[in-house]
Design an enzyme around this catalytic site. Structure first.
Site, short mmCIF file in Angstrom:
data_model
loop_
_atom_site.label_atom_id
_atom_site.label_comp_id
_atom_site.label_asym_id
_atom_site.label_seq_id
_atom_site.Cartn_x
_atom_site.Cartn_y
_atom_site.Cartn_z
N TYR A 156 -0.15 2.37 4.97
CA TYR A 156 -1.42 2.50 4.23
C TYR A 156 -2.42 3.37 4.97
O TYR A 156 -2.89 4.36 4.43
CB TYR A 156 -2.00 1.10 4.00
CG TYR A 156 -1.93 0.66 2.56
CD1 TYR A 156 -0.81 0.89 1.79
CD2 TYR A 156 -3.01 0.00 1.98
CE1 TYR A 156 -0.74 0.48 0.49
CE2 TYR A 156 -2.94 -0.42 0.66
CZ TYR A 156 -1.81 -0.18 -0.08
OH TYR A 156 -1.76 -0.60 -1.36
N GLU A 163 -4.44 11.63 2.81
CA GLU A 163 -5.18 11.91 1.58
C GLU A 163 -6.58 12.43 1.90
O GLU A 163 -7.04 13.44 1.35
CB GLU A 163 -5.27 10.64 0.71
CG GLU A 163 -3.93 10.21 0.11
CD GLU A 163 -3.96 8.81 -0.46
OE1 GLU A 163 -5.03 8.35 -0.91
OE2 GLU A 163 -2.90 8.15 -0.46
#
Lengths: 232, 327
Positions: A156, A163
């Site tokens: 994660y 991102e």
């Protein structure tokens, strides 16, 4: 076969009959994400770099990350409301990074940040779809279950880093090219500034990411950690 | 013989009497955590949930009545205030689950706050363009539709404020405090969003000119008038100071005839108002506001429609919730 038979969701373990309605899509997704993962790993090991990943897997990523939109529907049919919202956020951010960043901003395509998030997504998805596959045929091996509810601790933050780096990296080109700008005057009497939207998008990670992360930690406790409850 | 039967009779009556006034010891647990909160002893089988709330309030003055809710089952429905302990079929030492509804505010307060914001915000954009768009903007000539839009927007919120004060009779007196933040940010935010684009110096006038502008204006006024008529009809349905509920029916006002088609014509008319406003101004943010507002009103209307059907066995079957014949 279709949505009506969906009893559970990726996170729903209380449901007695976990039958995936879209099993064919899941199998297809499993194979394509495996292909993406292998291609990325091959690229990374042979070139010793995370840069340039998008050129290798671009089209596959576009198709199968878009297919994940169906996951929102999937969740909506078998789940409590909060998880629909969380899944929607997660899928939206990924589809956004796929189309609005990696696909649209050419200067980002070769950047290593794309390699980071594609790798993180691919590992996550291969394990997730393997998990679905086994739950369809009756029993999930503990190793797969453990991976599914443990790897996120690392994947994660790793994926989110990729991102955010990619979005940050795209800012310069977006500003210079005025990408996806809508300026006044126009007949819709509305304006849109993609550059500011990207900044807003990055800030949105601050409230949303911890929620998703703690949601997964809570799911982990339910499934493998803490007091073991009776599994259906 | 006679004496024994009289004695038996007396005994029976005593029993009956004592059953009426059976003391109940209510154990109160926290609905979420299951922790023991209080034991309430001043209650009988005829005590209502309202009495339970009063007793609880005595022990915990912080929790005024409207802030409290009780349930029989920790995940079950909230109990109504007029239900008695007997009617719930509970034992003599029942367990009730307490839920804190959070700090409460009167509906009037919340409504006034919600509706004053949009009015002031829109008027700032309209009367002081120099602050928002720069000094040069103040001297730009304005299209007549911009003036009409400001009049419509202001009229709508002034109407709502006046209705809140003079027309509405609320069945629920309070709502949670956080609603005021949620609702205000929605109304205030959208008001600024819409006002920014309509009062912008680069605003583009509607493509079809006067037909679009005055057609939209007519639709808007029609919607506002209809909405007001329905609010008046709903007011007259409920006698002052009561929480009474009746099936709404058309009155002598022709605008209320929509009641024979939908349960919530006030929302239907409001939707007409905002659709017309969006057409009149040809402004995408206004259309977005219309869409969000319609979605929310549809959710409320479906809920209210369901309640009407549940509450009144003879509720007209042909009626829909918000869109005649469709939804």
């Amino acid at each position: 076969m279709i949505w009506s038979s969906v009893q559970g969701s990726p996170f729903c373990f209380a449901c007695k009959r976990y039958t995936c309605g879209n099993e064919y899509l899941h199998q297809l997704s499993f194979f394509s994400w495996s292909a993406i993962l292998l291609a990325v790993l091959n690229h990374v090991f042979s070139n010793q770099t995370l840069s340039g990943v998008y050129e290798v897997i671009g089209p596959l990523l576009n198709i199968f990350q878009t297919a994940a939109v169906l996951e929102i529907l999937h969740c909506a049919f078998g789940l409590v409301r909060s998880s629909v919202v969380l899944t929607a956020f997660q899928v939206f951010s990924r589809v956004f990074c796929t189309w609005a960043i990696a696909y649209s901003v050419t200067s980002v395509q070769g950047h290593y940040s794309v390699g980071i998030f594609v790798l993180a997504w691919a590992v996550t998805e291969v394990i997730r779809y393997a998990f679905y596959f086994f739950s369809l045929i009756g029993g999930v091996p503990y190793a797969i279950q453990w991976c599914r509810y443990t790897f996120f601790y690392v994947l994660y933050p790793f994926g989110v880093t990729g991102e955010l780096l990619a979005v940050y990296q795209s800012l310069a080109e977006v500003k210079q090219k005025k990408l996806y700008h809508l300026e006044l005057p126009n007949a819709a009497n509305f304006s849109f500034n993609f550059y500011y939207f990207l900044i807003f998008f990055m800030l949105m990670y601050i409230p949303v990411f911890p929620q998703l992360y703690f949601h997964m930690i809570a799911q982990r406790k339910k499934v493998i950690g803490g007091a073991k409850k009776k599994m259906p | 013989m006679a004496i024994t039967s009289v004695l038996q009779d007396v005994k029976k009556r005593k029993e009956a009497l004592s059953q009426e006034n059976v003391k109940y010891k209510v154990v109160v647990l926290h609905a979420k955590s299951g922790k023991s909160l209080a034991k309430l002893s001043n209650l009988t089988s005829n005590s209502t949930i309202l009495d339970v709330k009063r007793e609880y309030h005595k022990q915990f003055p912080k929790y005024y009545l409207s802030r409290q809710a009780f349930k029989v089952d920790p995940k079950g429905k909230l109990l109504k205030e007029n239900e008695t302990l007997k009617s719930l079929g509970l034992s003599k030492s029942p367990t009730l689950y307490f839920k804190d509804l959070g700090p409460q505010l009167g509906w009037t307060t919340v409504f006034l706050t919600e509706y004053t914001g949009p009015l002031l915000i829109y008027l700032i954009f309209y009367t002081r363009p120099a602050i928002i768009y720069g000094v040069a903007a103040a001297s730009e000539p304005r299209a007549s539709v911009v003036n009409i839009a400001c009049a419509c927007f202001s009229f709508h919120y002034i109407k709502r404020l006046l209705e809140t004060i003079f027309v509405h009779r609320f069945s629920n007196a309070t709502m949670p405090v956080r609603n005021i933040f949620k609702n205000s940010s929605y109304y205030w935010g959208f008001a600024a969003f819409i006002a920014y684009y309509i009062n912008h110096p680069l605003y583009t006038v509607p493509a079809y000119g006067d037909i679009q502008i005055y057609g939209g204006l007519a639709g808007f006024l029609f919607g506002e008038l209809g909405n007001f008529s329905i609010h008046m009809a709903l007011r007259n349905l409920r006698p002052p100071g009561t929480k009474e509920r009746r099936i709404p029916v058309p009155t002598s006002d022709p605008m209320t005839s929509l009641f024979s088609l939908v349960s919530c014509p006030n929302y239907t008319y409001e939707a007409i108002s905002w659709i017309s406003f969006s057409i009149m101004t040809q402004c995408l943010p206004a259309a977005l506001f219309t869409t969000c507002g319609f979605y929310q009103m549809a959710v409320w209307a479906l809920g209210k429609h369901r309640n009407y059907k549940k509450e009144f066995k003879d509720y007209p079957r042909k009626r829909k919730s918000i869109i005649p014949f469709l939804l």
